[in-house]
Scaffold this motif. Structure first.
Motif, mmCIF file in Angstrom:
data_model
loop_
_atom_site.group_PDB
_atom_site.id
_atom_site.type_symbol
_atom_site.label_atom_id
_atom_site.label_comp_id
_atom_site.label_asym_id
_atom_site.label_seq_id
_atom_site.Cartn_x
_atom_site.Cartn_y
_atom_site.Cartn_z
ATOM 1 N N VAL A 60 -1.701 29.339 24.468
ATOM 2 C CA VAL A 60 -1.804 28.490 23.275
ATOM 3 C C VAL A 60 -3.252 28.070 23.033
ATOM 4 N N SER A 61 -3.928 27.551 24.071
ATOM 5 C CA SER A 61 -5.320 27.111 23.868
ATOM 6 C C SER A 61 -6.192 28.308 23.505
ATOM 7 N N PHE A 64 -5.901 29.115 19.782
ATOM 8 C CA PHE A 64 -6.643 28.173 18.940
ATOM 9 C C PHE A 64 -8.150 28.372 19.078
ATOM 10 N N MET A 67 -9.309 31.279 16.958
ATOM 11 C CA MET A 67 -9.446 30.976 15.530
ATOM 12 C C MET A 67 -10.877 30.599 15.171
ATOM 13 N N ASN A 68 -11.665 30.190 16.168
ATOM 14 C CA ASN A 68 -13.027 29.748 15.885
ATOM 15 C C ASN A 68 -14.097 30.601 16.554
ATOM 16 N N TYR A 89 -11.985 18.530 18.221
ATOM 17 C CA TYR A 89 -11.406 18.680 19.560
ATOM 18 C C TYR A 89 -11.684 20.062 20.160
ATOM 19 N N LEU A 93 -10.290 21.890 23.678
ATOM 20 C CA LEU A 93 -9.631 23.200 23.764
ATOM 21 C C LEU A 93 -10.358 24.082 24.772
#
Lengths: 409, 175
Positions: A60-61, A64, A67-68, A89, A93
């Motif tokens: 999960v982390s 995310f 995505m960046n 945040y 992450l």
């Protein structure tokens, strides 16, 4: 509507509807509700559950973070810094992900050592052990690939050193290395494919974990006494007993990992990786992540390129054969007075190998690494297969319940 | 379980455990969801300064603000009169022109059709301007007037007015 009446197993009609079409409700009842666990299992048996939870948190982390993140040599380092400074945040992450990786290995090492000490790899759980070693291999590959992504100095030179291992193979080595890198050195093509693989491998791990869990549920969990379940009295049901025990373990683990994430997020990180990758300058000493250091120590202990590579991969490959190298019928080291201490020494030796793997390969450190290497292989190839010639195991209890009867006397 | 006497105590413990677990899970999920919002550096690009000294009467320019087109048009006297004198009852989304401009000759709009997000035509001299001498969206045929109000077609609301201010006579800061 005219079909035969569907069986009514549950009060809830929705559950009945699903159960009749896909018996997943009874599957979960059987495997995670009534599933019998030996009642003498200690907290070491919670580390499988812990590892599964970390795997999910890592996936999960990681999604995310992806995505960046930008997998390009010109932008990767800056995109990671942007995650740290600008993304909401993002620092959390990334610290969850980087420390999660380290704690994943801590948990997995305890899980593996538990399996070795209590003989969980023996008949009839050999395939389970093999699947576990596969998971461990995949984890090492995934963490190595992930370590390359921030594109710092350690990322770059770690990737360079590890991929150069393949060039040690005679004849095809150089070609294989170039094929792996997609370039003559670690470059943009390498970063792109490492990112792609780092994203997909955790899902492969998840699949093997599913097989690993399914396999252990066939014959049931091992236990500290290493003896088979004889009757229902030897067991407790998974729900609620083991579920709550695991939940408590997860809480304790959560406190520990949070303490590191929030108060010491760089404790296990290398400072040099906050310098952008520079193909013209190698850092003064380049070290792998601590969780791969024991194998790195073995690699450097051998004064021959091909030999070092072979022994390093051999150190991992030998784990696959452990169920057949160990000839003793007794599973748990609690009932093996001699092997128990060799096993403890193996753990300590592995730890020492890891320590010297992080130190410069010279002088005393090199000597210790060589002694450690000899014990590592000696343990698997000499002690484990032949110790039962001289070792007299203690008498095993007749059943798990008998252990507790004895204690009350 | 039949031996359990104090059922109230048990259900209190159950309820408080579940609530605490739910709060913990929500607290864990929050940073993950929050990370998908625009980052600090994206927010820092939230305003744009535009020099409007060279715009002739009747001419419009398009600038980019937060990745979106913004129309800045210096309206002619005729366009202003049209915008001011329209009967509010004829409007789909009634709004008076005075509320949509800060200086009568300058109209600033987010150039995105409120129907499904296309960029309406009307900025170039050669563009179709629609039946109301403003903008015309080619995607599904929405007509906007010289105050950017929806007059005909499927769009539900007027073209949005972004936050902006005149720093001086020749510079607008959008955002």
């Amino acid at each position: 509507m005219s079909g035969p009446a569907e069986p009514k197993k549950y009060k809830n009609p929705v559950l009945n509807w699903i159960e009749f079409r896909l018996p997943i409700i009874s599957y979960f009842e059987r495997e995670y509700g009534d599933y019998p666990m030996p009642k003498n299992c200690n907290y070491f048996w919670s580390f499988g559950a812990l590892a599964t939870i970390i795997l999910v948190v890592m996936i999960v982390s990681g999604i995310f973070l992806a995505m960046n993140y930008t997998p390009h040599t010109d932008m990767a380092f800056d995109s990671v810094e942007r995650i740290m400074r600008d993304v909401n945040y993002g620092w959390l992450l990334r610290y969850i992900h980087s420390n999660g990786a380290a704690f994943f290995f801590i948990v997995i090492y305890i899980h593996i050592l538990r399996g070795m000490y209590y003989g969980s790899y023996k008949y009839p759980r050999e395939l389970n052990w093999i699947l576990g070693v596969f998971i461990y291999l995949l984890m090492m590959a995934t963490s190595f690939l992930g370590y390359t992504l921030p594109w710092g100095q350690m990322s770059y030179w770690g990737a360079t050193v590890i991929t150069n291992l393949f060039s040690a193979i005679p004849i095809i080595g150089e070609g294989l290395k170039t094929w792996l890198l997609g370039d003559y050195t670690v470059g943009n093509a390498t970063l792109n494919r490492f990112f792609a693989l780092h994203y997909v491998l955790p899902f492969v791990i998840f699949g093997v974990v599913a097989l690993h869990v399914a396999a252990v549920h066939v014959h049931g969990s091992n236990n500290p006494a290493g003896i088979d379940i004889k009757s229902k009295g030897d067991t407790v049901t998974f729900f609620p007993y083991m579920l709550f025990k695991d939940a408590l373990a997860v809480c304790a683990f959560g406190v520990l990992i949070s303490a590191v994430i929030f108060f010491g997020p760089n404790l296990m990180a290398e400072v040099d990786n906050y310098i952008p990758a520079d193909p013209l300058v190698t850092p003064a000493h380049i070290v792998p992540n601590w969780y791969l250091a024991p194998f790195y120590a073995i690699l450097r202990a051998v004064p021959d390129k091909l030999g070092g590579v072979l022994l390093m991969f051999g150190a991992i490959a030998i784990l696959f054969f452990l169920p057949w190298l160990d000839r003793s019928k007794v599973r748990s080291c609690n009932y093996r007075p001699m092997y128990k201490w060799f096993m403890m020494l193996f753990f300590v030796n592995f730890f020492i190998l890891g320590y010297v793997g992080l130190k410069p390969a010279e002088g005393l450190y090199l000597l210790i690494a060589r002694l450690g290497l000899i014990y590592y292989f000696g343990f698997f190839l000499i002690i484990t297969p032949f110790i039962n010639w001289i070792e007299k195991p203690k008498t095993l209890p007749a059943s798990i319940s008998d252990i507790y009867l004895g204690m009350n006397k | 379980m039949a031996e359990v006497k104090n059922n109230k105590r048990r259900s209190f413990l159950q309820l408080s455990t579940i609530s605490l677990g739910a709060v913990g899970t929500a607290a864990f999920i929050w940073p993950f969801l929050k990370s998908m919002n625009p980052a600090e550096d994206t927010l820092a690009l939230g305003s744009t300064e535009v020099n409007i000294a060279d715009i002739e009467e009747g001419q419009g320019i398009t600038v980019k603000w937060r990745g979106k087109p913004v129309f800045i048009r210096k309206r002619t006297q005729q366009e202003i009169t049209e915008a001011k004198t329209v009967n509010l009852e004829d409007l789909k989304d009634p709004a008076i022109d005075d509320d949509r401009v800060k200086k009568d000759e300058w109209l600033v709009l987010v150039g995105i059709c409120t129907h499904l997000g296309c960029v309406p035509l009307g900025q170039k001299i050669t563009d179709m301007k629609g039946e109301y001498n403003g903008w015309y969206c080619p995607c599904h045929g929405s007509h906007y007037d010289s105050s950017g109000r929806i007059r005909k077609g499927p769009a539900p609301t007027n073209l949005a007015v972004p936050p902006y201010k005149f720093i001086n006579d020749t510079t607008i800061k959008i955002g």
